[in-house]
Design a protein around this motif. Structure first.
Motif: not given
Length: 261
Positions: A13-17, A29-30, A46-48, A76-77
């Protein structure tokens, strides 16, 4: 952003900008927040959970599995707060079942080749200079500065506003507001320069100095010093923070420096 020379897993899940430079790999899972910049040849596993307006420089590896033989692929994260900068080749491992996460706070500056191991909790506004290393399960307060090549043993704690000199081996807990140096690591004064930069008054700095004179320069043991500080020093937020840190220390606090002369 569409990065033809970077690999971004569809589940990330990466923000648009967010800017992702070529040859970077982002796993499933990032989550990466708005305005962040991810340099070339970064690996985010994963987990970041990376906040807003972060900068991660080439060669960094974020949220790799812990270097812990007990780890059994638990979910875990690694959590990184807003406005944090992570320089070249930094490695930050995700948590284990102990805390389930590794956390770096907001507005931190983690310089090149630092390593932050599993289950560390780092506060806000910290600066870790090049090659500083945290073993697992470490607590670091806010506004802590580790100079270059400092190494912190597992399960240690470092209090708010502490400064640890370069090349130090941290084997005991470092109380808040102090400078720590020499070998073995010892009290060498309070972090007066850092405190002034952060708006502490001359009177407040003097109060903190008086507390640490009782603790470190009057030849009392820790229990005696704590009793005297509680009896003779006015109750303030800083006094209580110091006393609480000492009482809660699991590894014991570092010693004072005694000259051989």
């Amino acid at each position: 952003m569409n990065q033809p020379l970077a690999y971004v897993h569809p589940g990330a899940k990466i923000a648009k900008n967010v800017v992702i430079e070529p040859f970077t790999t982002i796993h499933n899972n990032v989550v990466i927040g708005e305005g962040s910049w991810i340099g070339s040849n970064v690996t985010i596993m994963e987990g970041a959970r990376i906040g807003k307006n972060c900068s991660i420089f080439p060669g960094a590896v974020i949220s790799a599995v812990p270097q812990d033989k007990k780890f059994n692929d638990e979910e875990t994260t690694t959590e990184i707060g807003d406005n944090t900068t992570i320089r070249e080749c930094v490695t930050i491992n995700r948590g284990t079942t102990d805390r389930m996460k590794t956390v770096i706070g907001k507005n931190c500056w983690i310089m090149a080749y630092c390593h932050i191991a599993h289950d560390c909790i780092v506060g806000d506004n910290c600066i870790f200079s090049n090659n500083s290393t945290l073993a697992g399960h470490i607590n670091v307060g806010d506004y802590v500065v580790l100079a270059g090549m400092a190494a912190v043993q597992q399960f240690c704690s470092i209090g708010n506003h502490a400064f640890v000199t370069g090349g130090s081996m941290v084997r005991k807990d470092v109380p808040p507001f102090v400078k720590a140096g020499r070998e073995p690591l010892s009290y060498v004064g309070i972090n007066s320069i850092g405190l002034r930069r952060r708006g502490f008054s001359t009177e407040k700095i003097r109060e903190i100095q008086d507390i640490y004179r009782i603790l470190y320069q009057k030849n009392y043991n820790n229990s005696q010093a704590v009793a005297i500080i509680e009896a003779e020093m006015q109750a303030t937020a800083e006094r209580d923070e110091i006393l609480e840190f000492i009482k809660n220390s699991q590894r014991g606090i570092m010693k004072g420096y005694f000259s051989s002369n």
